[in-house]
Design a protein around this motif. Structure first.
Motif, PDB file in Angstrom:
ATOM      1  N   ILE A 145       0.835  -1.205   0.000  1.00 20.89           N
ATOM      2  CA  ILE A 145       0.000   0.000   0.000  1.00 20.89           C
ATOM      3  C   ILE A 145       0.868   1.253   0.000  1.00 20.89           C
ATOM      4  O   ILE A 145       0.649   2.191  -0.781  1.00 20.89           O
ATOM      5  CB  ILE A 145      -0.958  -0.001   1.211  1.00 20.89           C
ATOM      6  CG1 ILE A 145      -2.054  -1.058   1.027  1.00 20.89           C
ATOM      7  CG2 ILE A 145      -1.604   1.380   1.397  1.00 20.89           C
ATOM      8  CD1 ILE A 145      -3.002  -1.183   2.203  1.00 20.89           C
ATOM      9  N   ARG A 146       1.879   1.272   0.867  1.00 16.58           N
ATOM     10  CA  ARG A 146       2.744   2.445   0.956  1.00 16.58           C
ATOM     11  C   ARG A 146       3.549   2.653  -0.320  1.00 16.58           C
ATOM     12  O   ARG A 146       3.867   3.791  -0.676  1.00 16.58           O
ATOM     13  CB  ARG A 146       3.718   2.318   2.136  1.00 16.58           C
ATOM     14  CG  ARG A 146       3.097   2.366   3.518  1.00 16.58           C
ATOM     15  CD  ARG A 146       2.122   3.490   3.747  1.00 16.58           C
ATOM     16  NE  ARG A 146       2.642   4.801   3.370  1.00 16.58           N
ATOM     17  CZ  ARG A 146       1.924   5.902   3.367  1.00 16.58           C
ATOM     18  NH1 ARG A 146       0.646   5.864   3.695  1.00 16.58           N
ATOM     19  NH2 ARG A 146       2.452   7.045   3.036  1.00 16.58           N
ATOM     20  N   SER A 147       3.872   1.566  -1.033  1.00 14.06           N
ATOM     21  CA  SER A 147       4.629   1.707  -2.276  1.00 14.06           C
ATOM     22  C   SER A 147       3.849   2.536  -3.298  1.00 14.06           C
ATOM     23  O   SER A 147       4.452   3.204  -4.150  1.00 14.06           O
ATOM     24  CB  SER A 147       4.970   0.335  -2.862  1.00 14.06           C
ATOM     25  OG  SER A 147       3.807  -0.316  -3.346  1.00 14.06           O
ATOM     26  N   PHE A 148       2.535   2.513  -3.224  1.00 15.44           N
ATOM     27  CA  PHE A 148       1.712   3.358  -4.091  1.00 15.44           C
ATOM     28  C   PHE A 148       1.505   4.742  -3.490  1.00 15.44           C
ATOM     29  O   PHE A 148       1.671   5.763  -4.172  1.00 15.44           O
ATOM     30  CB  PHE A 148       0.338   2.708  -4.326  1.00 15.44           C
ATOM     31  CG  PHE A 148       0.360   1.578  -5.316  1.00 15.44           C
ATOM     32  CD1 PHE A 148       0.469   1.823  -6.675  1.00 15.44           C
ATOM     33  CD2 PHE A 148       0.264   0.268  -4.888  1.00 15.44           C
ATOM     34  CE1 PHE A 148       0.488   0.784  -7.586  1.00 15.44           C
ATOM     35  CE2 PHE A 148       0.274  -0.787  -5.789  1.00 15.44           C
ATOM     36  CZ  PHE A 148       0.388  -0.524  -7.146  1.00 15.44           C
ATOM     37  N   LEU A 149       1.152   4.797  -2.200  1.00 16.27           N
ATOM     38  CA  LEU A 149       0.814   6.074  -1.585  1.00 16.27           C
ATOM     39  C   LEU A 149       2.014   7.008  -1.487  1.00 16.27           C
ATOM     40  O   LEU A 149       1.845   8.231  -1.443  1.00 16.27           O
ATOM     41  CB  LEU A 149       0.216   5.851  -0.197  1.00 16.27           C
ATOM     42  CG  LEU A 149      -1.109   5.074  -0.149  1.00 16.27           C
ATOM     43  CD1 LEU A 149      -1.639   5.011   1.284  1.00 16.27           C
ATOM     44  CD2 LEU A 149      -2.153   5.692  -1.069  1.00 16.27           C
ATOM     45  N   ASN A 150       3.223   6.444  -1.457  1.00 15.05           N
ATOM     46  CA  ASN A 150       4.423   7.291  -1.386  1.00 15.05           C
ATOM     47  C   ASN A 150       4.730   7.981  -2.712  1.00 15.05           C
ATOM     48  O   ASN A 150       5.552   8.898  -2.754  1.00 15.05           O
ATOM     49  CB  ASN A 150       5.629   6.458  -0.950  1.00 15.05           C
ATOM     50  CG  ASN A 150       5.577   6.095   0.528  1.00 15.05           C
ATOM     51  OD1 ASN A 150       4.919   6.772   1.320  1.00 15.05           O
ATOM     52  ND2 ASN A 150       6.260   5.036   0.912  1.00 15.05           N
ATOM     53  N   VAL A 151       4.096   7.537  -3.780  1.00 11.37           N
ATOM     54  CA  VAL A 151       4.287   8.181  -5.087  1.00 11.37           C
ATOM     55  C   VAL A 151       3.141   9.163  -5.288  1.00 11.37           C
ATOM     56  O   VAL A 151       2.080   8.830  -5.829  1.00 11.37           O
ATOM     57  CB  VAL A 151       4.319   7.142  -6.229  1.00 11.37           C
ATOM     58  CG1 VAL A 151       4.612   7.826  -7.568  1.00 11.37           C
ATOM     59  CG2 VAL A 151       5.359   6.070  -5.951  1.00 11.37           C
ATOM     60  N   ARG A 152       3.333  10.397  -4.834  1.00 10.06           N
ATOM     61  CA  ARG A 152       2.237  11.377  -4.846  1.00 10.06           C
ATOM     62  C   ARG A 152       1.743  11.673  -6.256  1.00 10.06           C
ATOM     63  O   ARG A 152       0.571  11.997  -6.460  1.00 10.06           O
ATOM     64  CB  ARG A 152       2.692  12.678  -4.180  1.00 10.06           C
ATOM     65  CG  ARG A 152       1.565  13.695  -4.014  1.00 10.06           C
ATOM     66  CD  ARG A 152       2.010  14.892  -3.194  1.00 10.06           C
ATOM     67  NE  ARG A 152       0.928  15.863  -3.073  1.00 10.06           N
ATOM     68  CZ  ARG A 152       0.734  16.885  -3.898  1.00 10.06           C
ATOM     69  NH1 ARG A 152       1.574  17.062  -4.930  1.00 10.06           N
ATOM     70  NH2 ARG A 152      -0.268  17.717  -3.722  1.00 10.06           N
ATOM     71  N   ALA A 153       2.615  11.533  -7.234  1.00  8.41           N
ATOM     72  CA  ALA A 153       2.217  11.820  -8.623  1.00  8.41           C
ATOM     73  C   ALA A 153       1.055  10.924  -9.066  1.00  8.41           C
ATOM     74  O   ALA A 153       0.273  11.307  -9.945  1.00  8.41           O
ATOM     75  CB  ALA A 153       3.408  11.631  -9.555  1.00  8.41           C
ATOM     76  N   LEU A 154       0.948   9.725  -8.458  1.00  9.54           N
ATOM     77  CA  LEU A 154      -0.144   8.815  -8.828  1.00  9.54           C
ATOM     78  C   LEU A 154      -1.503   9.362  -8.427  1.00  9.54           C
ATOM     79  O   LEU A 154      -2.530   8.949  -8.963  1.00  9.54           O
ATOM     80  CB  LEU A 154       0.070   7.448  -8.187  1.00  9.54           C
ATOM     81  CG  LEU A 154       1.171   6.572  -8.789  1.00  9.54           C
ATOM     82  CD1 LEU A 154       1.327   5.290  -7.984  1.00  9.54           C
ATOM     83  CD2 LEU A 154       0.852   6.248 -10.248  1.00  9.54           C
ATOM     84  N   LYS A 155      -1.510  10.284  -7.457  1.00  5.86           N
ATOM     85  CA  LYS A 155      -2.787  10.873  -7.053  1.00  5.86           C
ATOM     86  C   LYS A 155      -3.320  11.800  -8.129  1.00  5.86           C
ATOM     87  O   LYS A 155      -4.531  12.042  -8.199  1.00  5.86           O
ATOM     88  CB  LYS A 155      -2.612  11.627  -5.729  1.00  5.86           C
ATOM     89  CG  LYS A 155      -3.933  11.953  -5.038  1.00  5.86           C
ATOM     90  CD  LYS A 155      -3.716  12.547  -3.655  1.00  5.86           C
ATOM     91  CE  LYS A 155      -5.045  12.808  -2.961  1.00  5.86           C
ATOM     92  NZ  LYS A 155      -4.870  13.404  -1.615  1.00  5.86           N
ATOM     93  N   ALA A 156      -2.419  12.323  -8.960  1.00  7.96           N
ATOM     94  CA  ALA A 156      -2.830  13.151 -10.102  1.00  7.96           C
ATOM     95  C   ALA A 156      -2.638  12.323 -11.363  1.00  7.96           C
ATOM     96  O   ALA A 156      -1.777  12.603 -12.200  1.00  7.96           O
ATOM     97  CB  ALA A 156      -2.016  14.432 -10.155  1.00  7.96           C
TER      98      ALA A 156
END
Length: 404
Positions: free
Chosen positions: A106-117
């Motif tokens: 989960i953190r491997s995705f959430l740590n990449v803030r660019a994925l939120k945009a």
């Protein structure tokens, strides 16, 4: 046919971008007019974008993302299929109780803030929600997150919708909102009929509400699903739920046999978590069987092998069992031992109530039991309300006074 597929894909992307824009606009506290003024677009155009009816060009998407503090809006639809597969792997990690790997993924995705945009935005929110539920975040915060996600459920696959409902059901269950939990688990099962966790959680909720027939139906279905995933931990969990339901139905001999066999097998596997869980359940079943010596034995062993923290109900089993077996010195020693422990509120009053009762100070006992009853009612813990009345042969009248 190909053109039709491209059209559907573009529509999905428009819905995701609309969700992204709506979420961040509201987070900023901007009205549709404010947003339109920032982008030099009409109110109706902003609304069409947020409704998923219109997907702006790449340059405009980047400009909108920059308004919300991102470098750009990542154009990554080709990665979504793989990302979605990773979410199913995360769910599998939970099924197998691999929580360390679950949180790491989960953190491997959430740590990449660019994925939120990006077009991964809905799933990014889902993973945030996942992490918050697993960490037992405050209920109101979880409800606010759910209010954001629910209107845009069409942006998620059926499997992901099932995860959303199951996570919310788990939050309700942990806070003793059993009816709401059942509603969520049922919706999860409707979206993904082979999601083992949703069905296990539904069985647990039925167990808490004493809906035995429905609980057994769910457990039988869980056993069928179990062959597809092969999780040893979930096999233990299903069997323990069944044992507890049977114990509460008065099938105490069978319940003890199931739990003792599981305990033996957990010892062979050297799984501390399973061992501790089974010791807690064995203490409970021997306690309601009025086999107080074994209740003391398993309660103490559960405390000794506590996996993370000691369940405060174990202190109650021990204190009351000593009281019922006239071991009053041992009872007072046990009360001293638990004096500094962070006990649940109703247990904080039940234990001194037992002590007062043993000293024939019935007025003080009445006061303590009354407060414990009210606390149990407040926490929706039906079992405790019933047990308080049964243990002490107390009649609870409509005027909310105890009469001996």
């Amino acid at each position: 046919m190909k053109n039709n597929e491209n059209k559907i894909n573009e529509l999905n992307l428009a819905c995701i971008f609309g969700f992204f824009m709506n979420y961040h606009r509201k987070e900023k506290g901007w009205s549709l007019e404010n947003m339109g003024n920032e982008l030099f677009l009409s109110y109706s155009t902003i609304r069409r974008i947020e409704n998923g009816e219109f997907l702006p060009e790449k340059k405009e998407r980047d400009h909108i993302a920059q308004l919300f503090g991102y470098d750009s809006f990542l154009d990554n639809p080709f990665q979504i299929e793989e990302y979605n597969r990773q979410i199913l792997i995360i769910r599998q990690e939970q099924t197998f109780r691999n929580n360390q790997r679950l949180f790491k993924k989960i953190r491997s995705f959430l740590n990449v803030r660019a994925l939120k945009a990006s077009y991964f935005f809905p799933q990014y929110l889902l993973l945030q929600f996942y992490e918050n539920v697993m960490n037992s975040k405050e209920m109101n915060s979880l409800l606010r997150s759910l209010e954001i996600i629910l209107p845009y459920l069409y942006c998620f696959s059926k499997e992901q919708q099932a995860i959303v409902y199951d996570l919310m059901g788990s939050a309700y269950l942990n806070n003793n909102y059993f009816v709401q939990a059942i509603d969520c688990f049922q919706k999860a099962a409707q979206q993904n009929g082979i999601d083992l966790l949703a069905h296990i959680h539904l069985a647990m909720a039925y167990q808490y509400l004493k809906r035995d027939h429905e609980c057994f139906n769910e457990l039988n279905f869980c056993k069928q699903l179990l062959f597809q995933c092969g999780s040893v931990y979930r096999m233990f969990q299903i069997s323990q739920i069944e044992a507890l339901v049977r114990a509460e139905r008065g099938e105490l001999g069978l319940a003890k046999k199931i739990l003792l066999n599981l305990y033996k097998e957990a010892g062979r596997l050297k799984d501390d978590y399973l061992i501790n869980n089974l010791l807690n359940n064995l203490a409970y079943v021997f306690f309601i069987s009025e086999d107080y010596l074994n209740a003391i034995l398993y309660s103490k062993e559960a405390m000794r092998k506590s996996y993370k923290h000691i369940d405060s109900v174990l202190y109650l089993y021990i204190v009351y069992s000593y009281f019922k077996t006239d071991q009053l010195d041992e009872m007072n020693n046990a009360i001293q031992d638990c004096g500094q422990e962070p006990l649940e509120t109703h247990i904080q009053f039940l234990i001194p109530g037992i002590k007062a009762w043993s000293e024939k100070n019935y007025k003080q006992a009445e006061e303590k039991f009354y407060i414990a009853y009210c606390e149990s009612k407040l926490r929706k813990e039906t079992d405790w309300k019933v047990w308080i009345l049964n243990w002490y042969h107390v009649k609870f009248e409509d005027n909310l006074n105890f009469c001996f």
